[in-house]
Design a protein around this motif. Structure first.
Motif: not given
Length: 161
Positions: A105-132
């Motif tokens: 999140t970035n409280p002022t990073g969205g359009y016109s200085g509004g909130e910007f938040t993203m949520k991802f399921y972590i589907r895979e995480l290993s030493n070399q791979n990340l799937k979001l």
């Protein structure tokens, strides 16, 4: 004797309940530790369709730091220039990992200085791979909450350090 057996059985039942209901915070800690470092995008699916990433999009990186800060680098061709140029600011975003969900999140990073938040399921995480898998977004452009199935973004990342 019957009372002792009954107390012993109750103690066993309570012990098993305590073990099965214990918090799984250590799992989130392991995920956080594994996610530290720089990741480069390798492929992307948007709305169920594989995207053909161009040379600039393939330079995109996420870098996760131990202080729960995230640095995202994006690139694009500006004007008639065929070279890829970094776009966006040099703002470090706050991130957390809770129950296999990455939130940044970035409280002022969205359009016109509004909130910007993203949520991802972590589907895979290993030493070399990340799937979001993106499932939630607030950006100030009209996307305010759960992402419709036709706009779900699945991204695959490869660790670079």
């Amino acid at each position: 004797m019957k009372k002792i057996k009954m107390n012993y059985k109750m103690l066993l039942i309570i012990s098993f309940l305590g073990i099965s209901c214990s918090s799984d915070d250590s799992n989130d800690s392991n995920i956080s530790a594994e996610i530290f470092g720089k990741w480069k995008i390798s492929s992307s699916i948007y709305g169920g369709n594989t995207e053909n990433l161009d040379q600039c999009e393939l330079l995109e990186t996420f870098e996760f730091f131990e202080n729960n800060k995230l640095d995202i680098k994006e690139y694009d061709q500006i004007g008639n220039n065929t070279n890829c140029t970094e776009v966006g600011g040099n703002t470090l975003l706050d991130y957390s990992v809770v129950n296999n969900v990455l939130i940044y999140t970035n409280p002022t990073g969205g359009y016109s200085g509004g909130e910007f938040t993203m949520k991802f399921y972590i589907r895979e995480l290993s030493n070399q791979n990340l799937k979001l898998e993106l499932f939630y977004e607030i950006d100030g452009y009209g996307q305010e909450g759960n992402v419709p199935a036709s706009e779900i973004w699945i991204s695959n990342w490869t660790k670079v350090n």
